[in-house]
Design a protein around this motif. Structure first.
Motif, short mmCIF file in Angstrom:
data_model
loop_
_atom_site.label_atom_id
_atom_site.label_comp_id
_atom_site.label_asym_id
_atom_site.label_seq_id
_atom_site.Cartn_x
_atom_site.Cartn_y
_atom_site.Cartn_z
N ASP A 1 44.92 71.36 53.95
CA ASP A 1 45.25 71.24 52.54
C ASP A 1 44.10 71.90 51.76
OD1 ASP A 1 45.36 70.06 49.82
OD2 ASP A 1 47.03 68.94 50.69
N TYR B 1 38.26 67.57 59.09
CA TYR B 1 39.48 66.78 59.32
C TYR B 1 39.31 65.85 60.51
CZ TYR B 1 43.15 68.46 56.20
OH TYR B 1 43.95 68.68 55.12
N ASP C 1 45.42 63.34 53.81
CA ASP C 1 46.39 64.42 53.76
C ASP C 1 47.79 63.83 53.99
OD1 ASP C 1 47.91 66.71 53.99
OD2 ASP C 1 46.46 67.75 55.27
#
Length: 175
Positions: A36, A44, A82
């Protein structure tokens, strides 16, 4: 004092006999459909939340956005979640001896990932359960790598803390 669960531990729900939940597989990972833009410069990671039914009747499970909160670092700052790439459980009937798993993708500064707290509040058969908290981490805790100490995160770190505490308690009183 209330102690959080360690990532990987099962937690039973007294109000729903036979139902238990755990947060597990806290690991660095890229989302399946790409990053994103809002997470630019962040690392992440993925966390799984599994609900297991060990009772004799089915439960309707809801585990959606807003029911999982992820905090990182010593100050408990909110991680970027996310929602687009995460997979939730939306109104699924979990029959006896079955499981259902939600997969959440989040991102945070790499330095903050040594301490990750995940809070979960299930909705079971249209009733809200109490919130439960799990703690763990990814990578070395701050200062460990610099000091040359072996890296221990999550369950291993807690095991060492408990072992040290029990050793201290077992020492004979010399006073």
């Amino acid at each position: 004092m209330y102690e959080p669960n360690v990532v990987g531990d099962w937690q039973e729900y007294e109000e729903h006999a036979g139902l238990r939940v755990r947060v597990h597989r806290l690991e660095a990972a890229e989302p399946p459909r790409g990053r994103d833009e809002a997470a630019e410069g962040l690392t992440y990671f993925r966390v799984r939340v599994t609900v297991e039914n060990r009772s004799g009747r089915p439960f309707g499970i809801h585990l959606e956005d807003g029911q999982i909160d992820v905090r990182v670092g010593p100050d408990g700052e909110g991680a970027f979640v996310d929602w687009r790439n995460s997979r939730f459980v939306e109104g699924f009937d979990v029959y006896p001896l079955r499981r259902v798993t939600a997969v959440l993708y989040a991102a945070a500064p790499e330095a903050a990932l040594a301490q990750v707290d995940v809070q979960v509040q299930l909705r079971v058969d249209e009733e809200w359960t109490d919130r439960r908290l799990w703690s763990g981490g990814i990578g070395p805790a701050p200062g460990e790598a610099a000091a040359g100490a072996p890296c221990a995160a999550g369950r291993e770190d807690l095991v060492h803390q408990v072992s040290d505490f029990l050793r201290e308690q077992a020492k004979p009183d010399t006073a």
